[in-house]
Design an enzyme around this catalytic site. Structure first.
Site, short mmCIF file in Angstrom:
data_model
loop_
_atom_site.label_atom_id
_atom_site.label_comp_id
_atom_site.label_asym_id
_atom_site.label_seq_id
_atom_site.Cartn_x
_atom_site.Cartn_y
_atom_site.Cartn_z
N CYS A 38 3.82 7.06 2.25
CA CYS A 38 4.46 6.27 1.19
C CYS A 38 5.35 7.16 0.34
CB CYS A 38 3.36 5.64 0.34
SG CYS A 38 3.91 4.82 -1.16
N THR A 40 5.19 7.46 -2.75
CA THR A 40 4.32 8.15 -3.70
C THR A 40 3.84 9.48 -3.13
OG1 THR A 40 3.56 6.06 -4.65
CG2 THR A 40 2.14 7.98 -4.97
N HIS A 43 6.47 12.08 -3.54
CA HIS A 43 6.50 12.60 -4.91
C HIS A 43 5.39 13.63 -5.12
CE1 HIS A 43 9.59 10.00 -6.54
NE2 HIS A 43 8.98 8.93 -6.03
N CYS A 96 -11.86 -5.04 -18.47
CA CYS A 96 -10.80 -5.34 -19.43
C CYS A 96 -10.47 -6.83 -19.41
CB CYS A 96 -9.55 -4.51 -19.13
SG CYS A 96 -8.69 -4.98 -17.60
N CYS A 99 -8.96 -8.07 -16.03
CA CYS A 99 -9.95 -8.10 -14.94
C CYS A 99 -10.86 -9.31 -15.09
CB CYS A 99 -10.76 -6.81 -14.93
SG CYS A 99 -9.93 -5.41 -14.14
N LEU A 264 11.19 1.11 -8.56
CA LEU A 264 11.02 1.90 -9.78
C LEU A 264 12.22 2.82 -9.98
CD1 LEU A 264 7.26 2.93 -9.66
CD2 LEU A 264 8.36 1.56 -11.42
#
Length: 345
Positions: A38, A40, A43, A96, A99, A264
């Site tokens: 990916c 990501t 990165h 939270c 959730c 992004l």
């Protein structure tokens, strides 16, 4: 076991031997068979500012995977050793407000597999049982390994009703290509994909795009004329993160159009809010996958449409044994590829 590890802060990774992870009472241990590479991961390997501010080394990276369940915790039900599975890479708190309201994909305490906790570029990975998605034994392991990015594409592409709509996809990376396949499968009228890479635009054509536009040479307005579109696009799917792509998308949308944004950007950028307001354009940010409605949709589309499965599979262009991880990363970074798969068998 073998694992691809960010052993210390800075560029690079190492394939090293590490202890097998232990399985907690509410966890599942999976023997990884295939894993997807990916952006990501690139990165993390390159160690840019985001990676440096996010990752605590040492860390096993990787979050797209498919494999076989080898162990389940004492409190786990409904999953057994021998089952085949993929995994949701966002581990949520369950406490939270979001959730508890069933909106787990927007949990404010999300932990990323292979980013904030040890991931799946290894012989074995452990994750909460609630993050395990059981797969039929008949599924192609490579398809099972890309459920995470396919989920991103599905979540974005089906954010708005697309039946009979003219859809513009900006960015022909693997997720953009899969998004084109999804909206084609779901009944879009015209599907146009843009990028600056002819290689990736060819992949989008195979996946179901009606027209592919290299915006280094051609304008989206020209695509509208070629398709005899009388008005602008009804749906925009922004996958590139490129400010110029967003600007040109907004300029080619119909009044009342809807935009789902997954790409992004590296930096903030201006938007023509006057056009957004006067054209009554709806813009929605997308992150990850809806847990687990997106997964149901993916599984259903793949199970009921062999042609859709073939379109998704076509985005996989390169395969490497795990030992050749460096070549796999170089290929993914080159841009002359679709999805790159690591074989951990």
């Amino acid at each position: 076991m073998r694992a691809l590890v960010k052993t210390a802060p800075g560029p690079g990774l190492e394939l090293v031997d590490v202890p097998e992870p232990s399985c907690g009472p509410d966890q599942v241990k999976i023997r990884v068979m295939r894993a997807g590479l990916c952006g990501t991961d690139l990165h993390l390997e390159g160690w840019d500012d985001w990676a440096a501010s996010t990752v605590v080394a040492p860390l096993v990276i990787g979050h797209e995977f498919y494999g076989e369940v080898v162990e389940v915790g004492a409190e786990v039900t409904g999953i057994r050793p021998g089952d085949r599975a993929s995994g949701e890479g966002h581990i949520v708190c369950g406490r939270c407000r979001n959730c508890r309201a069933g909106r787990r994909h927007v949990c404010i305490h999300t932990v990323g597999l292979g980013v904030n906790t040890n991931g799946a570029f290894a012989d074995y990975v452990v994750l909460p049982a609630s993050n395990v998605w059981l797969q039929p034994e008949s599924i192609d392991p490579e398809l099972g390994a890309i459920f995470d990015p396919l989920g991103n594409a599905t979540h974005t592409a089906l954010q708005w009703p697309v039946v009979g709509e003219d859809v513009l996809v900006t960015g022909a990376g693997p997720i953009g290509v899969m998004a084109a396949a999804i909206v084609r499968h779901a009944g879009a009228k015209h599907v146009v994909v843009t990028d600056v890479s002819d290689y990736r635009l060819d992949l989008a054509k195979v996946a179901g795009a009606d027209l592919c536009v290299n915006v280094a040479r051609t304008r989206i307005a020209d695509a509208q004329r070629e398709l005899a579109m009388l008005e602008g696009f009804d749906i925009g799917l922004e996958m590139s993160g490129a400010p110029s792509a967003v600007t040109e998308m907004l300029a080619n949308l119909n009044h009342g159009a809807k935009v789902a944004m997954l790409g992004l950007p590296k930096d903030p950028y201006p938007i023509d809010w006057g056009r957004v307001i006067t054209h009554m354009i709806t813009i929605k940010g997308i992150y990850g996958r809806e847990m687990y409605e997106t997964w149901y949709l993916m599984s259903s589309m793949l199970a009921t449409s062999p042609s859709f499965a073939d379109a998704v599979r076509s985005v996989i262009t390169h395969r490497f044994p795990a030992a050749d991880w460096a070549e796999a990363f170089a290929t993914a970074r080159s841009g002359e590829c679709g999805k790159v798969i690591l074989d951990w068998s």
